[in-house]
Design an enzyme around this catalytic site. Structure first.
Site: not given
Ligand SMILES: NC(=O)c1ccc[n+]([C@@H]2O[C@H](COP(=O)([O-])OP(=O)(O)OC[C@H]3O[C@@H](n4cnc5c(N)ncnc54)[C@H](OP(=O)(O)O)[C@@H]3O)[C@@H](O)[C@H]2O)c1
Length: 299
Positions: A53, A97, A120
């Site tokens: 990422k 994460q 997200d």
């Protein structure tokens, strides 16, 4: 044989568009997109995802920030970091994460991220916007958003009259996927582990999305002829034919069987997988446009 939906190439198109949008933003004198990725602990799979990422963010021309925190980081310390990132005008996207270590309440952490930086799409505000069809301003979770782009490449934007079956009801994939298909005018059924006669239900699907996490559960004779099959599953299974201790990745669908029946299908790997990071970049650049008071770009 089915058309193979090349997720790698669609993901490259998305990343190219993000790069161009980032350059345009700089040309307008606005702050370049900033993405902060936070990882707690040493889970090797998470480390690989996070590195990838951060690498793609840099490739897009973003300001890329990574917080790598030890496993014993307290919830309070993590919430403080998120508070600081929420207040930092150079950051437009915050990603924590998952999974987090057991002593940290992941739900509380996610709900602390400012909704306008929640790239997200897990904050209740963004979940609610997607659920009520406010797609213009919602951040949609990256894997279903990427799956939807792949479906649109084959079927176009308006899916009126098509039956969609989503197998899996997780908050990260199944439910947002179903909401996106509904917003595109599909007739949607969500299946899960308690669903009766899944093969018969799957055979009604013009669009079949598999998000189960069970290697090759969906057989070729569950697929309606001509259907679009999106295989979200990523499962590692032993592959003794490649040598002792070797493994390979398979989806939730028996690809070789389904490809003989479907109209179009995503392979694993190289289908939905590459779309997730690309859509994270798309969400971040969209957030930067909004912060600059500009019209949010669509993908
Ligand atoms: N970048 C990517 O491509 C990406 C991103 C995210 C996830 N994934 C992959 O997608 C898969 C699903 O992920 P997830 O996070 O949604 O998984 P999850 O949270 O474990 O959810 C799995 C879903 O499948 C359902 N299910 C399990 N066994 C079933 C069965 N025998 N028949 C019908 N439904 C069944 C479960 O039903 P119940 O609710 O009834 O238990 C649940 O709703 C995994 O392989 C994951 O690795 C890929």
């Amino acid at each position: 044989m089915a058309e193979v939906i090349d997720g790698k190439s669609v993901a490259e198109d998305v990343v190219s568009k993000v790069k161009a949008l980032t350059a345009e933003l700089s040309a307008k004198g606005a702050t370049r997109p900033g993405l902060a990725v936070v990882i707690v602990g040493e889970d090797p799979a998470s480390q690989v995802y996070v590195a990838s990422k951060s690498r793609t963010a840099k490739e897009c021309g973003f300001h890329s920030l990574q917080h790598t925190l030890p496993a014993e980081t307290s919830e309070e310390q993590l919430l403080k970091i998120i508070g600081d990132l929420n207040a930092d005008p150079s950051i437009h996207g915050i990603l924590v994460q998952l999974p987090l270590p057991g002593h940290i309440d992941a739900g509380k952490v996610i709900q602390t991220i400012a909704p306008e930086k929640d790239v997200d799409g897990f904050h209740f505000i963004n979940v609610g916007k997607l659920g009520t069809g406010e797609l213009e301003s919602a951040f949609v979770p990256c894997t279903p958003a990427g799956s939807m782009l792949l479906i649109q490449r084959v079927r176009g934007k308006d899916l009126s009259g098509l039956n969609a079956v989503v197998v899996g009801r997780s908050n990260i994939v199944g439910k947002p996927m179903a909401n996106l298909l509904l917003a595109a005018n599909c007739t949607v059924t969500i299946a899960h582990s308690r669903t009766k006669d899944l093969p018969a239900l799957a055979r009604t699907a013009d669009i079949l999305v598999a998000a189960v996490g069970r290697p090759e559960m969906i057989k070729g004779d569950w697929v309606k002829p001509g259907a679009t099959v999106i295989d979200v599953g990523i499962n590692r299974i032993p592959a003794p034919e490649k040598g002792e201790g070797k493994s390979r990745l398979v989806g939730d669908v028996v690809y070789a069987e389904a490809a003989g029946v479907a109209g179009a299908i995503t392979p694993v790997p190289g289908g939905v997988g590459p779309m997730t990071i690309a859509m994270l970049m798309a969400n971040t650049v969209a957030s930067a446009y909004r912060a600059a008071g500009l019209k949010r770009p669509s993908f």
